[in-house]
Design an enzyme around this catalytic site. Structure first.
Site, PDB file in Angstrom:
ATOM      1  CB  VAL A 189     -47.593  30.994  -4.655  1.00 15.55           C
ATOM      2  CG1 VAL A 189     -46.271  31.553  -4.163  1.00 15.55           C
ATOM      3  CG2 VAL A 189     -48.760  31.802  -4.091  1.00 15.55           C
ATOM      4  CB  CYS A 190     -43.563  31.173  -8.826  1.00 18.67           C
ATOM      5  SG  CYS A 190     -41.975  30.481  -9.302  1.00 18.67           S
ATOM      6  CB  VAL A 191     -42.408  26.071  -6.306  1.00 20.36           C
ATOM      7  CG1 VAL A 191     -41.724  25.710  -7.618  1.00 20.36           C
ATOM      8  CG2 VAL A 191     -41.728  25.349  -5.154  1.00 20.36           C
TER       9      VAL A 191
END
Lengths: 102, 130, 135
Positions: B77-79
């Protein structure tokens, strides 16, 4: 280096199919998925454009998305091939890259 | 063949994550490798374990988690996208002083570099989105 | 196979109405550190992303259009804009941000990053890529 193009929008809602057809090179493959499957149907205002594109491109449509939407295979433009997810995967392998027209 | 997968949409608003799930399953069945699934934009919402759909509805988050466990998938999941949308793991909870976390099993939060790396390392990058 | 790949970022969505344009620009900026061969294409409503004169002050959200001007410093200097998309919207290159880069192979001469290309030219450029990112 052939490309697989994916289209997931109805051509009556957005222009992704039209843009893809404008920018796809001869010999490319196009798969219509999600709401894109409506672009595979005969007898509408977009059909002639799609039929014409078939002379330069291979066009596929994702069967499970058709079935979900009540689109019967008999309503699909001649020359468009129906594939399942396995067939979709095979297309991504056969082509060098995938261009999603989001 | 090695696949990188990018998912740009949340699990219930848009079909993209279901298409991605089915695509990943079919690729694994055909003997291909999934290098990474990267969740971006609202796609980060695929990674919250607080998702509780009605019983007769598909549980997309659990489907990803189960698939990840079975096939040792790397679900990232992209931060930056996650911070905007409130998807938190233990590390982010600590760093940002939040009172809990909601990341689903099998998912991890990491940087955008992970998407670029997936583009470099994979034989094919397939993007699912709006 | 060489260890650098040709990355193409395709932008087809207008800014502000949705977050796609901004979050995809973030990917381009991060991706620049990976030393791949990077290009961007602006097609359809994507051309509105690089329109001059954006001012979001009355919306209270971030105006990210100045960030495009920094792309040259990140060695992102192949920016293709489809002519047909401009024409359809009644725009010309003069309506777009003046994006420049310094060419290290040409004594750091300042050059235009934007190249307006026809559909046919863009189709050929797309064909040469290794990886296509869409947002």
């Amino acid at each position: 280096m052939p490309t697989l193009h994916t289209i997931n929008k109805s051509p009556f809602d957005r222009n992704s199919l039209q843009t893809c057809l404008r920018l796809a090179n001869k010999g490319a493959a196009v798969i219509l998925i999600e709401d894109g499957v409506y672009g595979a149907m005969k007898g509408n205002t977009v059909s002639a454009t799609v039929e014409k594109a078939l002379s330069d491109l291979s066009i596929y449509v994702l069967g499970p998305d058709m079935k979900a939407r009540g689109v019967d295979e008999s309503k699909i433009i001649d020359g468009i091939k129906v594939v399942d997810y396995k067939g979709f995967v095979d297309l991504t392998v056969e082509n060098d890259k995938i261009n999603a027209w989001l | 063949m090695k696949f990188g997968i990018q998912v740009n949409e949340g699990p219930y608003n848009h079909e993209a994550s279901v298409t991605a799930l089915n695509f990943v399953r079919a690729a694994l069945e055909a003997g291909h490798e999934i290098f990474r699934v990267f969740f971006y934009h609202d796609g980060v919402n695929n990674g919250t374990r607080y998702t509780t759909p009605p019983q007769d509805d598909i549980h997309i988050v659990n489907s990803w988690s189960e698939l990840a466990e079975k096939h040792n998938l790397d679900l990232v999941v992209c931060v930056a996208a996650a911070q905007r949308r409130g998807i938190v793991d233990e590390g982010e909870q600590e760093r940002n002083g939040k009172d809990g976390n909601n990341i689903a099993p099998g998912f991890r939060i990491s940087g955008l570099g992970q998407l670029i790396e997936a583009g470099i390392q994979s034989d094919r990058l397939v993007v699912f989105g709006d | 196979m060489s260890d650098t790949k040709k990355f193409m970022y395709i932008n087809r969505k207008a800014p502000y109405g949705t977050i796609y344009a901004w979050e995809s620009l973030e990917v381009v900026l991060i991706g620049a550190a990976f030393e791949q061969e990077v290009a961007m294409a602006f097609v359809d409503d994507g051309v509105y992303q690089i329109l001059k004169g954006q001012d979001t002050s009355e919306l209270g959200i971030k105006n990210f259009s100045p960030t495009y001007s920094a792309l040259g410093d990140y060695d992102v200097n192949k920016i293709y804009v489809e002519k047909e998309s401009l024409d359809a919207r009644g725009l010309t290159v003069d309506d777009l941000l003046d994006l420049k880069y310094e060419d290290e192979d040409d004594d750091w001469a300042e050059k235009d990053s934007i190249q307006v290309v026809t559909s046919q030219e863009l189709a050929e450029i797309l064909e040469q890529q290794d990886v296509v990112f869409s947002f």
